[in-house]
Design an enzyme around this catalytic site. Structure first.
Site, PDB file in Angstrom:
ATOM      1  N   SER A   7       6.484 -24.897 -17.778  1.00 24.67           N
ATOM      2  CA  SER A   7       6.472 -24.369 -19.338  1.00 24.67           C
ATOM      3  C   SER A   7       5.274 -23.532 -19.000  1.00 24.67           C
ATOM      4  O   SER A   7       4.987 -23.610 -18.282  1.00 24.67           O
ATOM      5  CB  SER A   7       6.263 -24.711 -20.092  1.00 24.67           C
ATOM      6  OG  SER A   7       5.248 -25.958 -20.079  1.00 24.67           O
ATOM      7  N   GLU A   9       2.296 -20.921 -20.909  1.00 27.26           N
ATOM      8  CA  GLU A   9       1.543 -20.533 -21.750  1.00 27.26           C
ATOM      9  C   GLU A   9       1.025 -18.526 -21.767  1.00 27.26           C
ATOM     10  O   GLU A   9       0.743 -18.387 -20.292  1.00 27.26           O
ATOM     11  CB  GLU A   9       0.061 -21.237 -21.939  1.00 27.26           C
ATOM     12  CG  GLU A   9      -0.253 -20.245 -22.897  1.00 27.26           C
ATOM     13  CD  GLU A   9      -2.537 -21.404 -22.745  1.00 27.26           C
ATOM     14  OE1 GLU A   9      -2.680 -22.264 -23.894  1.00 27.26           O
ATOM     15  OE2 GLU A   9      -3.517 -20.716 -23.227  1.00 27.26           O
ATOM     16  N   ASP A 101     -11.510 -23.404 -31.795  1.00 29.81           N
ATOM     17  CA  ASP A 101     -12.454 -23.401 -31.327  1.00 29.81           C
ATOM     18  C   ASP A 101     -13.419 -22.275 -33.246  1.00 29.81           C
ATOM     19  O   ASP A 101     -12.757 -21.899 -33.763  1.00 29.81           O
ATOM     20  CB  ASP A 101     -12.897 -22.825 -30.284  1.00 29.81           C
ATOM     21  CG  ASP A 101     -11.573 -23.166 -29.155  1.00 29.81           C
ATOM     22  OD1 ASP A 101     -12.481 -23.850 -29.236  1.00 29.81           O
ATOM     23  OD2 ASP A 101     -11.565 -22.350 -28.670  1.00 29.81           O
ATOM     24  N   ALA A 117      -9.729 -30.188 -42.143  1.00 26.19           N
ATOM     25  CA  ALA A 117     -10.731 -30.223 -42.010  1.00 26.19           C
ATOM     26  C   ALA A 117     -10.468 -30.945 -40.149  1.00 26.19           C
ATOM     27  O   ALA A 117     -11.551 -31.852 -39.943  1.00 26.19           O
ATOM     28  CB  ALA A 117     -11.093 -31.609 -42.750  1.00 26.19           C
ATOM     29  N   ASP A 153     -11.620 -39.688 -26.676  1.00 23.75           N
ATOM     30  CA  ASP A 153     -10.514 -38.741 -26.517  1.00 23.75           C
ATOM     31  C   ASP A 153      -9.348 -38.764 -26.526  1.00 23.75           C
ATOM     32  O   ASP A 153      -7.988 -38.588 -27.542  1.00 23.75           O
ATOM     33  CB  ASP A 153     -10.763 -37.762 -25.504  1.00 23.75           C
ATOM     34  CG  ASP A 153     -11.855 -36.959 -25.855  1.00 23.75           C
ATOM     35  OD1 ASP A 153     -11.971 -35.855 -26.822  1.00 23.75           O
ATOM     36  OD2 ASP A 153     -12.481 -36.277 -24.300  1.00 23.75           O
ATOM     37  N   LYS A 160      -3.613 -38.389 -33.142  1.00 23.52           N
ATOM     38  CA  LYS A 160      -2.507 -37.684 -33.378  1.00 23.52           C
ATOM     39  C   LYS A 160      -1.074 -37.629 -33.227  1.00 23.52           C
ATOM     40  O   LYS A 160      -0.478 -36.916 -33.890  1.00 23.52           O
ATOM     41  CB  LYS A 160      -2.951 -35.891 -32.236  1.00 23.52           C
ATOM     42  CG  LYS A 160      -4.665 -34.953 -32.843  1.00 23.52           C
ATOM     43  CD  LYS A 160      -4.845 -33.979 -32.060  1.00 23.52           C
ATOM     44  CE  LYS A 160      -5.312 -34.341 -30.898  1.00 23.52           C
ATOM     45  NZ  LYS A 160      -5.811 -33.428 -29.699  1.00 23.52           N
ATOM     46  N   HIS A 259       3.488 -27.075 -16.918  1.00 25.24           N
ATOM     47  CA  HIS A 259       2.119 -26.374 -17.991  1.00 25.24           C
ATOM     48  C   HIS A 259       1.760 -25.442 -16.793  1.00 25.24           C
ATOM     49  O   HIS A 259       0.456 -25.957 -17.287  1.00 25.24           O
ATOM     50  CB  HIS A 259       1.865 -26.829 -19.822  1.00 25.24           C
ATOM     51  CG  HIS A 259       1.680 -25.962 -20.076  1.00 25.24           C
ATOM     52  ND1 HIS A 259       2.933 -25.388 -21.351  1.00 25.24           N
ATOM     53  CD2 HIS A 259       0.905 -25.324 -21.189  1.00 25.24           C
ATOM     54  CE1 HIS A 259       2.175 -24.255 -21.972  1.00 25.24           C
ATOM     55  NE2 HIS A 259       1.186 -24.485 -21.695  1.00 25.24           N
TER      56      HIS A 259
END
Length: 285
Positions: A7, A9, A101, A117, A153, A160, A259
């Site tokens: 894939s 970007e 960001d 948020a 992390d 998520k 990716h």
């Protein structure tokens, strides 16, 4: 070595010349039959409309499965979900959901007073619709805002995924072991969603080091020494060798999809894909 799925970007063009570069890049890479391509979203939402235009053009004119980046920055919840609705109406079915960001000139990220948020809230809202595949970012080395904690992390990525994301794409890295350690930590935390390694073919060593500094990617001394020894005239060949070697190590370690961060320049990505046996037919040579 099994031929990987790939894939790519892209980023949205800001002027006519950049538009030509994007379309040339898409035209060059489309025959490799990518699983999907993603289109970034500028800091502070600065490319919101440009991203939408690029996403729809890549889908309509090139027949690509496009994942649109979407952030929580500088927009209310209603405005953000209006963008999601626009993608749905355009037939887009994949979103890369990110916090985003801080806008230029702002010291740190702050939520919009009426906005989401966090990326988790954004993911939950998109997932509630039930009509999108949701991808998210992942950080094999500590995110600049995580306080230097890889464990934090991993824990946040787990949240998520639990919120509705179905896969993650990592920030770029130089050593395969960096990815493997992260993958093992994620598995130990109960994350079973696919984690795609983000690969940066080094178009410019100076640019790659600047990018690494901004996103917390460590630069190993062996890479510094190698590029210094190669000099400007040997940089392109070295970059191809390093990138292909990294990809082979990842594939040998069980990775099935790569990716690539193309920076809207197809040549090096195309060369590395061919080195890995990914041809214009999508099959090993």
């Amino acid at each position: 070595m099994k031929t990987p799925a790939v894939s790519f970007e892209f980023f949205p063009p800001r002027n006519l010349d950049a538009s030509f570069r994007l379309w040339e890049t898409a035209r060059a890479l489309q025959p490799l039959q990518p699983d999907f391509v993603s289109v970034t979203y500028g800091a502070g939402g600065t490319t919101r409309q440009l991203t939408h235009e690029a996403v729809t053009a890549l889908s309509n004119h090139y027949g690509l499965n496009v994942a649109a980046h979407l952030t929580c920055v500088d927009a209310s919840k209603a405005e953000t979900m209006e963008i999601v609705e626009g993608y749905a109406e355009a037939g887009i079915r994949e979103i890369v959901a990110l916090r985003g960001d801080a806008p230029k000139g702002q010291a740190k990220w702050e939520a919009h007073p009426e906005g989401f948020a966090s990326s988790i809230e954004l993911i939950e809202a998109i997932a509630a619709r039930g009509d999108f595949t949701i991808r998210v970012g992942a950080y094999p080395e500590p995110h600049p805002d995580s306080g230097g904690s890889s464990a934090a992390d991993v824990a946040f990525l787990k949240r998520k995924i639990d919120a509705g994301a179905t896969s993650a794409i990592t920030q770029f890295f130089f050593d395969a072991d960096t990815f493997f350690r992260f993958r093992d930590d994620c598995a130990a935390a109960g994350i079973d969603a696919p984690i795609l390694p983000g690969i940066l073919p080094i178009q410019s060593w100076k640019g790659a080091r600047k990018f690494a500094a901004s996103c917390g990617t460590s630069v190993p001394q062996w890479a510094v020494d190698a590029f210094e020894a190669a000099g400007p005239e040997g940089e392109a060949a070295l970059a191809r060798e390093i990138c292909a070697d990294l990809c082979r190590k990842l594939l040998d370690g069980g990775v099935e999809q790569l990716h690539f961060y193309t920076l809207n320049k197809p040549d090096l990505t195309l060369q590395v894909c061919r080195d890995l046996g990914v041809t214009e037919t999508g099959l090993a040579a």
